[in-house]
Each structure stands twice: as structure tokens, then as C-alpha cells.
Write an enzyme that holds these catalytic residues in place. Sequence first.
Site, mmCIF file in Angstrom:
data_model
loop_
_atom_site.group_PDB
_atom_site.id
_atom_site.type_symbol
_atom_site.label_atom_id
_atom_site.label_comp_id
_atom_site.label_asym_id
_atom_site.label_seq_id
_atom_site.Cartn_x
_atom_site.Cartn_y
_atom_site.Cartn_z
ATOM 1 C CB CYS A 109 41.742 40.461 37.244
ATOM 2 S SG CYS A 109 40.130 39.336 37.271
ATOM 3 C CG LEU A 110 42.529 36.329 41.848
ATOM 4 C CD1 LEU A 110 41.778 35.919 42.992
ATOM 5 C CD2 LEU A 110 43.895 36.056 41.970
ATOM 6 C CG HIS A 117 34.813 40.046 38.035
ATOM 7 N ND1 HIS A 117 35.328 39.378 36.768
ATOM 8 C CD2 HIS A 117 35.727 40.366 38.811
ATOM 9 C CE1 HIS A 117 36.629 39.528 36.783
ATOM 10 N NE2 HIS A 117 36.874 39.977 37.978
ATOM 11 C CG HIS A 148 38.613 44.394 39.711
ATOM 12 N ND1 HIS A 148 39.498 44.614 38.879
ATOM 13 C CD2 HIS A 148 38.341 42.898 39.989
ATOM 14 C CE1 HIS A 148 39.985 43.352 38.589
ATOM 15 N NE2 HIS A 148 39.168 42.548 39.329
ATOM 16 C CD GLU A 149 36.821 41.224 42.754
ATOM 17 O OE1 GLU A 149 36.136 40.399 42.104
ATOM 18 O OE2 GLU A 149 37.899 41.184 42.825
ATOM 19 C CD GLN A 187 37.023 37.168 39.823
ATOM 20 O OE1 GLN A 187 36.564 37.494 40.898
ATOM 21 N NE2 GLN A 187 38.262 36.931 39.345
ATOM 22 N N GLY A 212 40.467 40.073 46.272
ATOM 23 C CA GLY A 212 38.645 40.067 45.993
ATOM 24 C C GLY A 212 38.621 38.772 45.204
#
Length: 174
Positions: free
Chosen positions: A91-92, A137, A133-134, A51, A46
Site C-alpha cells: 500500500c502506498l 480505503h 483494496h482501494e 489516501q 491503485g
Amino acid sequence: MAILKILEFPDPRLRTKAAPVDVVDDALRDLIDDMFETMYQAPGIGLAATQVDVHKRLLVADVSAEKTDPYVLINPQILEMDGVAVAEEGCLSVPGYYEEVERAEHIRVSYLDRDGKRVEQDMQGLLAVCVQHEMDHLEGKLFVDYLSEAKRQRIRKRLEKDRRSRVPAAAAVL
């Protein structure tokens, strides 16, 4: 398509609340394609526009093992949530760290797809966790915000140290 730079915690831009997308056009679809390429290359499941320093309410996801089930959610809203899922998340934007986070097991989401068409969809399991999660963000929230302050500070200090070690030393001036 292009690989975009993913912001890393504690970059303050990750705390920016995303604005709604006004128009679904070719420029947005190009961004979506770049986000998928970036997410797959990272690799991740994701990626929120926040991000990659684009503060629009847009996220992409693909939780399939074969990377053949892509989702595009523009201006997503959770309509319903139920159940509890505790899963290890990464997480990225917080590379190399994984912690257990509690989320809803099932969600019903309303969003626009890549063509601007309104969709309402039930999601569960990993896809539901990923979308939540996304969506965090898009609100300027990271999964580390669910952790204790002490854990969050340890992660932040370690990431800053790792980042400093990746920066090449300045060339000597003669």
C-alpha cells in the site's frame, strides 16, 4: 497536474469514511488526473482519494504493466463477489510492507466513470484485488487491518521511526 501528498499509516485521516461524490465536474476530473499522476509516480497500481486527504468515494487504478489501462471508479459499489484469492498486498500509505491478504477473486462492480456515466463491470484477478483494496480505503480500512494486532503495531512503530529519521534536524539557533 500535480503530485499529491499521500497520507501514511497511522495517520488518523486514513480512518475517515469517504462521502459520496455528488457532482462529476471539471474540478473532480482535475483531481482524478492528479491522482493518476501521483499513483504512477509513487509508483503504485491503485489510489483512493482518502489516501490524498480527499474524503470522497473516488479511486483510480491501473494494473497494466504498460500503465495504459486506467480505471476511474466514482461511488463504487460491489454487487457480487465470489472465489478466494490470497495475494501479497502492499500500500502506498504503508510503504515498504507487503503481507498476504485474502480477498474475493471475482467481483461485479457498479460505479460512475470520469464522465459520470454509470458502469457495471466484472473484474477478476489483480484488478479485482486492487479495487477491493482501494474500496477499503473509502471505508477507512487499511490492509494492515487484516493482520494480527502484533504485526500491525510492529509496522506502525517501524513507519513512525522511519518518518522521524526522514525529518531534517532543526537548524541550530544562534
